[in-house]
Design an enzyme around this catalytic site. Sequence first.
Site, PDB file in Angstrom:
ATOM      1  N   HIS A   1       3.595   1.196  -3.934  1.00 57.12           N
ATOM      2  CA  HIS A   1       3.486   2.334  -3.801  1.00 57.12           C
ATOM      3  C   HIS A   1       4.695   3.750  -5.056  1.00 57.12           C
ATOM      4  O   HIS A   1       5.387   3.022  -4.592  1.00 57.12           O
ATOM      5  CB  HIS A   1       2.953   3.011  -2.432  1.00 57.12           C
ATOM      6  CG  HIS A   1       2.947   4.699  -2.679  1.00 57.12           C
ATOM      7  ND1 HIS A   1       2.043   5.117  -1.964  1.00 57.12           N
ATOM      8  CD2 HIS A   1       4.104   6.005  -2.612  1.00 57.12           C
ATOM      9  CE1 HIS A   1       2.194   6.257  -2.231  1.00 57.12           C
ATOM     10  NE2 HIS A   1       3.107   7.221  -2.462  1.00 57.12           N
TER      11      HIS A   1
ATOM     12  N   ASN B   1      -1.204  11.361  -0.041  1.00 59.18           N
ATOM     13  CA  ASN B   1      -0.024  10.715  -1.233  1.00 59.18           C
ATOM     14  C   ASN B   1      -0.614   9.776  -2.191  1.00 59.18           C
ATOM     15  O   ASN B   1      -1.227   8.901  -1.955  1.00 59.18           O
ATOM     16  CB  ASN B   1       0.612  10.001  -0.211  1.00 59.18           C
ATOM     17  CG  ASN B   1       1.315  10.515   1.248  1.00 59.18           C
ATOM     18  OD1 ASN B   1       1.912  12.046   1.178  1.00 59.18           O
ATOM     19  ND2 ASN B   1       2.026  10.073   2.253  1.00 59.18           N
TER      20      ASN B   1
ATOM     21  N   ASP C   1      -8.319   4.915  -4.084  1.00 62.08           N
ATOM     22  CA  ASP C   1      -7.818   5.144  -2.995  1.00 62.08           C
ATOM     23  C   ASP C   1      -8.830   5.727  -1.957  1.00 62.08           C
ATOM     24  O   ASP C   1      -8.210   6.307  -0.591  1.00 62.08           O
ATOM     25  CB  ASP C   1      -6.681   5.905  -3.590  1.00 62.08           C
ATOM     26  CG  ASP C   1      -5.604   5.608  -2.747  1.00 62.08           C
ATOM     27  OD1 ASP C   1      -5.998   4.553  -1.115  1.00 62.08           O
ATOM     28  OD2 ASP C   1      -4.202   6.588  -2.204  1.00 62.08           O
TER      29      ASP C   1
ATOM     30  N   ASP D   1       0.783  -1.157  -0.166  1.00 61.10           N
ATOM     31  CA  ASP D   1      -0.129  -0.283   0.330  1.00 61.10           C
ATOM     32  C   ASP D   1       0.105   2.108   0.205  1.00 61.10           C
ATOM     33  O   ASP D   1       1.731   1.551  -0.867  1.00 61.10           O
ATOM     34  CB  ASP D   1      -0.975   0.179   1.404  1.00 61.10           C
ATOM     35  CG  ASP D   1      -1.680   1.664   1.109  1.00 61.10           C
ATOM     36  OD1 ASP D   1      -2.701   1.337  -0.074  1.00 61.10           O
ATOM     37  OD2 ASP D   1      -2.260   2.312   1.735  1.00 61.10           O
TER      38      ASP D   1
END
Lengths: 323, 493
Positions: B180, B279, B306, B153
């Site tokens: 990520h 983010n 997300d 993640d």
Amino acid sequence: MITHLLSMEDLDAEQIGHILDTAEGFRDIALRPVKKVPTLRGRTVCNLFYEDSTRTRTSFELAAKRLSADTLNFSAKGSSVSKGESLKDTAQTLEAMGVDAIVIRHEQSGAAQTLTRFVQARVLNAGDGWHQHPTQALLDLFTVREHVGRLAGLNVAVVGDVLHSRVARSVVQGFATMGANVTVCGPPTLVPASAPSWGCEVTYDLDGLLARTDVLYLLRVQRERMTEQFFPSSREYARIWGVGRDRLARLPDEAVVLHPGPMNRGVEVTAEVADAPNALITAQVTNGIAVRMSCLYLMLGGEQAAPAEPVTQATTAEEVAAR
Amino acid sequence: MSATTTLTLTGARVIDPATGRDEIANIVVDGERIAAVGDDSAGLRLDCDGLVISPGLVDLHVHLREPGGEDAETVASGTAAAALGGFTAVCPMANTEPVADHAAVIEQVKQLAVAAGRCDVHPVGAITQHLAGERLAELGAMAAVGVRCFSDDGIPVGSAQVLRRAMAYARTWDAIICNHAEDPALVAGGTANEGGVAARLGLPGRPHEAEEVMIARDLLLAEGLGARLHIPHVSTARAVELIREAKQRGVRVTAEATPHHFTLTEDLAGDFDAVYRVNPPLRTAADVRAIRAGLAEGTLDAIATDHAPHAPEHKEQEWGHAPPGMVGLETALAVTLTELVFPERGEPTLTLPQAVRALSTAPARSRDIDGHGGPLEPGAPANLCVFDPQAQWTVQPGVLVSRSHNTPFAGRTLRGRVVHTLLRGRFTVHDGELTDEADPDDGDGEPAVSGNLHHTGLGPVAQPPPAGPTPAEPGATASAPQASIAGQERAGG
């Protein structure tokens, strides 16, 4: 006139001029035997400090006391904050106690603005992270205006760690708003690429800048930046961007030197410069109290001290106090 | 199993990217499956004139927070939000507490979703133990319970060696690695896009190069191994270029974009309202344009939310203290329609079928999720999203069914509203309201739907009665009690 004082970006030249003019009246109070006016009697000002800062907190405390406000100091250490209380809960607790203004110092950028969402009290930003420190810029403007006689057209060099400096952002914007020509200077690692959008020029060459500088503003350079690879050593920093006797001598005769403190002697500034006759560093501290009195007065005093007249009509605290 | 129910959704524009169908048609649902698509009708009729029927939406990237973060979201509340958003399948990330780095947590999340009954979940497993980036988690144990994609993640696997090993090892199951994409050292301490806005605000920056460096590295590693790579929440213009070039070289890569990254910019940090902290960070208007172009050309395959719920006490903090992330399940379709398909100004980015592809078909295919994303054809599971592409509504955080209300679209008026969501033939959302399916075992037999059903009453439908007892006889019309219809929907689960 001012609801909250969060950023120099929020102030135009007229407002800045008014704050400085008002501060002139308050400056003279410090010369009297009884250094106090009743302007803010009955109002309560809270110094909410999440970061240690003896000089700023003391300056604000004296400013509020000389205006006869009740003051309380709330520092994060040893308080409910160290037990995990949130900014929101702390702020609402203070408001429930009836504070009229909160002076906040916080290590996070934007904390002062975030605080305004939680309280009705006036909020004065006493430094938030890397963002802004508006009363520092105002006292610097006041000090330069007092010593040089003007602000417009001056060549101001702001030198050092611009990236991590709330003082730099406030000072650059403050001088630019007042019509000075501002240049920031420092290692490229410590100057944001977008700095020109603040209304200033950027150079990495301090020596090329000195001969045409009226106001040399040195920023504190923290030694820990070295371990983060922004520059290799404090010795090398001092050699390229530090100001000592030699560089001081290359400034024009009338030039003045400022530093917001606390100084790292031997890094950005040497002892000879700090103690030089054209260094205004102690004047900055003295004027800080008057400027902070001016800000608190304009934020809190107007409605109660002179209900019949708008505060903008009262040019000095002397007049208000005389009424 | 309960009695089979037959229902015809009539008169909608049926958009099925898997078959290329885009026409006004009826869809006959018989029990859990689609019986017919075309002119036929059977059983009860539900008027869908003016509406669009698409395959149920599929979200590759959500956070349901359970186990461990139940103050922010649960599997039940998160899948309810998903159903209201038109989703029939979502992929929850592994950053729970405990971490989904072993099969037990994967199984727990799946069981909670089955119990809630509102949306399929396809959990993403962790790449490394405790998301620490050091030791591989037991990918095989998780693959054995159905995991197709592995990701740590929001924590990038910083070590190229560890990621490369994971990619190679995952080839055992031809599983997907999703990393990520922000170089940890380049974004250390950063809370906003590095650039003019962050510099002015005094916020530590996260440079766009951090994302691009990581994507470039991961693409090269995947290319060399022939491994499958999925790139989450692409947010920069150069990242889109890197992915485009890689796809042209034949790299097995898929990528997603979020509604917030294709609509919002870094300027929103200006008031230090942490609802906009995420983010990778919100970027520039040029990046937004590039993300849109990437979606239009298919370089970016999927729209993913997300969805990152955070309890108010966590978001109502100083910018730098608040956790990154924003909710998105209940607004994704409408934001896509409003911003990309029916923009008030400028040219549309996507056609409606392209939008459906990015929200349903492409994500389902990219993650091997069978039964979702179409094709809508006889025998296929009736996983459907029925939406009104015209309806306008204003986002009110307080009425979101997600436990958390940290939406960046609060107060925005959006176009496009989910009317019905069907999961294997059963309504999880009916007439814009959740059906009361959260406890399928309560067995009270009471109607689950309080809203109005749109029966058209066009007279008897010439279809044989479905097998087994059913309270609604063939030929039911507008006079049929709503309760019986709702009861059947309920029994269908």
